[in-house]
Design a protein around this motif. Structure first.
Motif, PDB file in Angstrom:
ATOM      1  N   VAL A   1     -35.431  12.695  87.972  1.00 14.32           N
ATOM      2  CA  VAL A   1     -36.831  12.509  87.591  1.00 14.32           C
ATOM      3  C   VAL A   1     -37.342  11.183  88.139  1.00 14.32           C
ATOM      4  N   GLU A   2     -38.439  11.252  88.884  1.00 12.11           N
ATOM      5  CA  GLU A   2     -39.047  10.052  89.468  1.00 12.11           C
ATOM      6  C   GLU A   2     -40.281   9.679  88.665  1.00 12.11           C
ATOM      7  N   GLY A   3     -40.397   8.386  88.303  1.00 13.04           N
ATOM      8  CA  GLY A   3     -41.498   7.932  87.473  1.00 13.04           C
ATOM      9  C   GLY A   3     -42.395   6.902  88.127  1.00 13.04           C
ATOM     10  N   ALA A   4     -42.294   6.744  89.448  1.00 13.30           N
ATOM     11  CA  ALA A   4     -43.156   5.798  90.167  1.00 13.30           C
ATOM     12  C   ALA A   4     -43.178   6.192  91.631  1.00 13.30           C
ATOM     13  N   ARG A   5     -44.311   5.964  92.270  1.00  8.09           N
ATOM     14  CA  ARG A   5     -44.450   6.336  93.681  1.00  8.09           C
ATOM     15  C   ARG A   5     -43.806   5.315  94.615  1.00  8.09           C
ATOM     16  N   ASP A   6     -43.487   4.117  94.104  1.00  8.03           N
ATOM     17  CA  ASP A   6     -42.986   3.048  94.962  1.00  8.03           C
ATOM     18  C   ASP A   6     -41.475   2.852  94.853  1.00  8.03           C
ATOM     19  N   LYS A   7     -40.771   3.868  94.409  1.00  2.00           N
ATOM     20  CA  LYS A   7     -39.307   3.838  94.319  1.00  2.00           C
ATOM     21  C   LYS A   7     -38.802   2.757  93.370  1.00  2.00           C
ATOM     22  N   THR A   8     -39.516   2.547  92.260  1.00  2.00           N
ATOM     23  CA  THR A   8     -39.089   1.538  91.288  1.00  2.00           C
ATOM     24  C   THR A   8     -38.622   2.155  89.971  1.00  2.00           C
TER      25      THR A   8
END
Length: 254
Positions: free
Chosen positions: A123-130
């Protein structure tokens, strides 16, 4: 290049529901504030329902998350959020995570990069890979499982090697079972929404009332004393707002 984004038509929210244990994560930036010392992080996902009619809300999930701070016997914090996705055929990347109890915080991206529903989810929660989480249906799926998912995120999704850390799942089974049942109780429902007038101690006492008489402290001890846990509810939204204002002032004065 990264694998193709999961289409919303392919994301079955009903199958995605249930308990997920975070076994590794990267949590930088605003979205990761206050979570870097977490142990035993878990999220319970259930289909969202209309409060008046009780009818399921399409493309909506309610999630209650909690973590134990600093050690497996630290303070527990938790909050309730809502995952909202647009109507198909929009991509699953357009889903958002919001927190109704903290309405001034804008929705964060919530993209399920991959899942097989039965064992893992990325699960990804940010567009900037943070911000990214490796979820497992088991609290301890094994080192090989965790290493494989971290390497996959680094090689195929562009995450910097060494930045995704293992989340310790080292709390007692008794505590995890207890938290699971408490997260599903009506008292904790209102607590996670910041709508309860009761204190944590009151709610714990109510949970233990069937065990006989005694003080609130004794009832709380019966519930959680063996694990040495001190409960901590969601922060007051007004305190969150004050802290944000102070943070902006500090930044502007530098």
């Amino acid at each position: 290049s990264a694998p193709a984004a999961l289409a919303l038509d392919d994301l079955d929210l009903e199958r995605y529901s249930g308990m997920w244990y975070e076994v590794a994560s990267l949590k930088e930036g605003f979205a990761g504030e206050g979570q870097k010392d977490c142990h035993c992080t878990a999220g319970l996902y259930v289909p969202a329902r209309d409060k008046e009619t009780g009818e399921p809300l399409k493309h909506r999930l309610t999630v209650k998350t909690f973590c134990v701070h600093g050690s497996p016997t630290g303070k527990i914090s938790g909050i309730q959020g809502r995952v909202s996705c647009p109507e198909p055929p929009a991509p699953a990347a357009d889903c958002k995570l919001t927190f109704p109890s903290i309405p001034f915080i804008p929705g964060e991206p919530y993209e399920v990069l991959e899942t097989d529903y039965d064992s893992f989810a990325l699960v990804e929660g940010a567009r900037d890979k943070t911000f990214v989480q490796v979820y497992s249906r088991k609290p301890n799926p094994g080192k090989a499982f965790i290493s494989r998912q971290i390497k996959h995120l680094e090689q195929d999704y562009g995450y910097k090697p060494g930045t995704i850390k293992v989340t310790p799942q080292d709390c007692s089974q008794g505590l995890m079972s207890k938290m699971d049942s408490m997260m599903k109780s009506p008292g904790m429902e209102s607590l996670f929404e910041n709508t309860t007038e009761s204190t944590i101690e009151d709610l714990l006492a109510a949970e233990g009332a069937s065990g006989g008489g005694g003080s609130i402290e004794r009832k709380e001890e019966r519930l959680i004393g063996k694990e040495g846990i001190a409960f901590q509810g969601p922060r007051n939204p007004f305190r969150e707002a004050k802290d944000l204002v102070n943070l902006f002032r500090m930044g502007s004065s530098e």
